[in-house]
Motif scaffolding. Structure first.
Motif, short mmCIF file in Angstrom:
data_model
loop_
_atom_site.label_atom_id
_atom_site.label_comp_id
_atom_site.label_asym_id
_atom_site.label_seq_id
_atom_site.Cartn_x
_atom_site.Cartn_y
_atom_site.Cartn_z
N SER A 71 -39.19 -11.47 99.69
CA SER A 71 -40.36 -11.55 100.20
C SER A 71 -41.59 -11.02 99.75
O SER A 71 -42.72 -11.24 99.75
N PHE A 81 -46.65 -11.17 107.01
CA PHE A 81 -45.76 -10.70 107.71
C PHE A 81 -46.08 -9.65 108.42
O PHE A 81 -45.48 -9.37 109.69
N GLY A 100 -32.58 -14.10 108.66
CA GLY A 100 -33.18 -14.18 107.38
C GLY A 100 -34.30 -13.33 106.92
O GLY A 100 -35.22 -13.56 106.57
N ASN A 102 -34.24 -10.91 104.90
CA ASN A 102 -34.42 -10.61 103.70
C ASN A 102 -34.59 -9.28 103.35
O ASN A 102 -33.73 -8.40 103.76
N VAL A 120 -30.66 -10.35 110.56
CA VAL A 120 -29.56 -10.86 110.25
C VAL A 120 -29.75 -11.64 108.93
O VAL A 120 -30.39 -12.37 108.72
N GLU A 121 -29.16 -11.08 108.01
CA GLU A 121 -29.13 -11.52 106.56
C GLU A 121 -28.00 -11.59 105.55
O GLU A 121 -27.28 -10.50 105.61
N PRO A 122 -27.50 -12.76 105.27
CA PRO A 122 -26.04 -12.73 104.66
C PRO A 122 -26.20 -12.44 103.20
O PRO A 122 -25.41 -12.15 102.44
N SER A 123 -27.37 -12.30 102.80
CA SER A 123 -27.53 -12.10 101.04
C SER A 123 -27.66 -10.56 100.79
O SER A 123 -28.63 -10.05 101.30
N PHE A 142 -26.29 -15.89 110.51
CA PHE A 142 -26.42 -16.35 111.83
C PHE A 142 -26.02 -17.63 112.30
O PHE A 142 -26.13 -18.47 111.52
N ALA A 163 -38.43 -16.97 109.39
CA ALA A 163 -39.64 -17.63 108.29
C ALA A 163 -38.88 -17.85 107.26
O ALA A 163 -37.93 -17.35 106.67
N ASN A 164 -39.15 -19.32 106.82
CA ASN A 164 -38.46 -19.94 105.78
C ASN A 164 -37.17 -19.89 105.78
O ASN A 164 -36.34 -19.61 104.66
N THR A 165 -36.58 -20.02 106.87
CA THR A 165 -35.10 -19.85 107.06
C THR A 165 -34.31 -20.81 107.84
O THR A 165 -33.16 -21.35 107.41
N ILE A 169 -30.79 -24.21 106.97
CA ILE A 169 -29.63 -24.30 107.93
C ILE A 169 -29.19 -25.49 108.42
O ILE A 169 -29.86 -26.05 109.36
N TYR A 171 -26.29 -26.43 109.72
CA TYR A 171 -25.43 -26.41 110.91
C TYR A 171 -26.39 -26.02 112.17
O TYR A 171 -26.12 -24.89 112.85
N1 SAH Z 1 -37.73 -14.78 105.67
C1 SAH Z 1 -38.03 -14.54 104.31
C2 SAH Z 1 -36.97 -14.98 103.52
C3 SAH Z 1 -36.94 -16.32 103.17
S1 SAH Z 1 -35.37 -17.03 102.25
C4 SAH Z 1 -39.61 -14.91 104.01
O1 SAH Z 1 -39.95 -15.99 104.44
O2 SAH Z 1 -39.79 -14.62 102.88
C5 SAH Z 1 -34.26 -17.54 103.22
C6 SAH Z 1 -33.46 -16.40 103.68
O3 SAH Z 1 -32.51 -16.77 104.66
C7 SAH Z 1 -32.64 -15.94 102.80
O4 SAH Z 1 -32.81 -14.58 102.51
C8 SAH Z 1 -31.16 -16.09 102.98
O5 SAH Z 1 -30.01 -15.13 102.53
C9 SAH Z 1 -31.07 -16.18 104.52
N2 SAH Z 1 -30.08 -17.14 105.29
C10 SAH Z 1 -29.76 -18.19 105.02
N3 SAH Z 1 -28.91 -18.71 106.04
C11 SAH Z 1 -28.91 -17.75 107.15
C12 SAH Z 1 -28.36 -17.65 108.08
N4 SAH Z 1 -27.50 -18.64 108.61
N5 SAH Z 1 -28.54 -16.66 109.10
C13 SAH Z 1 -29.54 -15.71 108.53
N6 SAH Z 1 -30.13 -15.87 107.37
C14 SAH Z 1 -29.84 -16.64 106.35
#
Ligand code: SAH
Ligand code: TMP
Ligand code: ZN
Length: 400
Positions: A71, A81, A100, A102, A120-123, A142, A163-165, A169, A171
């Motif tokens: 980000s 942000f 997310g 990030n 909460v961030e899986p990456s 999440f 944001a942008n997350t 998803i 599910y």
């Molecule tokens: N919020 C930041 C990153 C957006 S990229 C921004 O706006 O810049 C999307 C992010 O969502 C990635 O880092 C990805 O790993 C995360 N993500 C994907 N599935 C997710 C989930 N189920 N729970 C939480 N984060 C998730």
């Protein structure tokens, strides 16, 4: 036809963007493994109007240890942000959860203020960046089970932010049951994502890629919230990333619904209609042929073209148009994890900005058009060298 991930209604396809790779899978030049492809097509649900992809890519293929997007790569987004965090803090939130998170660009502001939070961030690699910045992170997807564990350990959240997350998803049932489990009675679930209204108006078809499973509108989010026992209480248009909406959901009756919601719903009367979406799809085909014509002409005239910003969006454009290293020499990008790799599908090399500045090309194809203002303001030396920008949203144009 496919089945709506929100309401199980029938989804009708309106645009096929062809065989596409994972948009953030930047490959090492000597990677011998076979590249993953899927069919990128988008449709609309006839029942709840949610616009969504026809095919879903398994989440572990997209979000893993080496997920490269950070980000912090844009100064405009860092300021955006910071302002979001300050607003939550000013409203008195005492426990803020971000999905997310990030690299922690938003939550580090909360951490610095000493307010309780959790990302909460899986990456893995980006979550490590957040932790290094002092953010409390849980490396996980999440979903309902995660949310219940957080609730049991940390108590209810005043703000859940994404944001942008959320649009990443599919599910969604599990996510919204998780929000219901975690959110305080008077808490808010705030999320912001690319807005279907802006995508259609600007023909920004490159917002469609594997990670962007949903293209939200006020109408579809309103329906989605209601089906999960939540209420859409506010919407706010945001200028970032080419036009987004920040949606606020709350428990029914917990917060008054603002007039902005009704205004946006009214403005969307025809947004999900077949006429509107078919018109969008035909404008995409025009952009595709105009861009291929322009780049082919430039190649025939021996002019160099360099890409600017190895965005996830650029995967959609390059793979739809068949743009490879023969048309775009390399893509300049500030993200270390993308540099010295090949862009997905197209195989165009990604190089650091120093390589762009070392020998300015006559043309730069602006893949990061959503950051145009920030980029054009700093790339004055490119313009002074006689360089021209090529943009393709809302239409193919050469600037300069
Ligand atoms: N919020 C930041 C990153 C957006 S990229 C921004 O706006 O810049 C999307 C992010 O969502 C990635 O880092 C990805 O790993 C995360 N993500 C994907 N599935 C997710 C989930 N189920 N729970 C939480 N984060 C998730
Ligand atoms: P995004 O559009 O998904 O935010 O991605 C922007 C990409 O462009 C990201 O890889 C970082 C890169 N970038 C640059 O190379 N230079 C810049 O000045 C900016 C703002 C972004
Ligand atoms: Zn639906």
């Amino acid at each position: 036809m496919s089945t709506c991930r929100i309401c199980a209604g029938a989804v009708t396809e309106f645009l096929d963007l062809g065989r596409q790779p994972l948009s953030d899978a930047f490959r090492l030049p000597d990677d011998p493994s076979e590249e993953f492809f899927y069919r990128l097509a988008v449709g609309v649900c006839g029942t709840c109007s949610m616009v969504q992809l026809m095919e879903e890519v398994p989440r572990e293929r997209m979000f893993h240890q080496d997920y490269p997007y950070v980000s912090q790569g844009s100064s405009v987004m860092r300021a955006h942000f910071r302002a979001a965090a300050e607003r939550f803090l000013a409203a008195g939130a005492s426990f803020i959860v971000e999905l997310g998170c990030n690299d922690g660009t938003m939550l580090r502001v909360v951490a610095e203020a000493g307010v309780r939070h959790l990302g909460v961030e899986p990456s893995g690699a980006v979550a490590d960046l957040a932790a290094a910045a002092g953010v409390r992170v849980r490396k996980d997807f999440f979903e309902e089970a995660t949310a219940r564990e957080i609730r049991a350990a940390d108590g209810p959240a005043d703000v859940i932010y994404a944001a942008n997350t959320l649009c990443h998803i599919p599910y969604m049932g599990s996510i919204l049951r998780g929000v219901d489990a975690l959110l305080a009675d008077d808490g808010v679930f705030v999320f912001e994502d690319p807005y279907l209204g802006d995508i259609v108006e600007r023909t920004s078809f490159d917002q469609i890629y594997d990670e962007h499973f949903f293209l939200f509108s006020a109408r579809s989010v309103d329906e989605m919230a209601r089906r999960h026992g939540l209420e859409l209480v506010d919407v706010e248009r945001l200028p970032v990333h080419g036009g987004e909406v920040r949606y606020t959901l709350a428990r029914p009756g917990a917060r008054p619904r603002t007039s902005a919601v009704d205004e946006l719903l009214a403005a969307e009367a025809d947004l999900a209609s077949r006429t509107t979406l078919d018109g969008f799809a035909s404008r995409v085909q025009k952009i595709r042929s105009d861009l291929v014509t322009l780049l082919t002409d430039l190649r025939e005239r021996g002019e160099r073209v360099v890409g600017y910003g190895a965005t996830a969006k650029s995967a959609t454009v390059t793979n739809l148009c068949g743009i490879g290293p023969d048309l775009v020499e390399f893509i300049s990008d500030t993200t270390p994890a993308k540099q010295h790799r090949l862009a997905p599908g197209s195989g165009i090399p990604v190089r650091p900005p120093a390589d762009f500045a070392a020998d300015y090309p006559p043309y730069a194809l602006l893949f990061a058009w959503n950051h145009a203002e920030e980029i054009m303001a700093k790339e004055t030396a490119f313009r002074e060298s006689g360089g021209k920008w090529i943009v393709y949203v809302p239409e193919v144009r050469v600037i300069g």
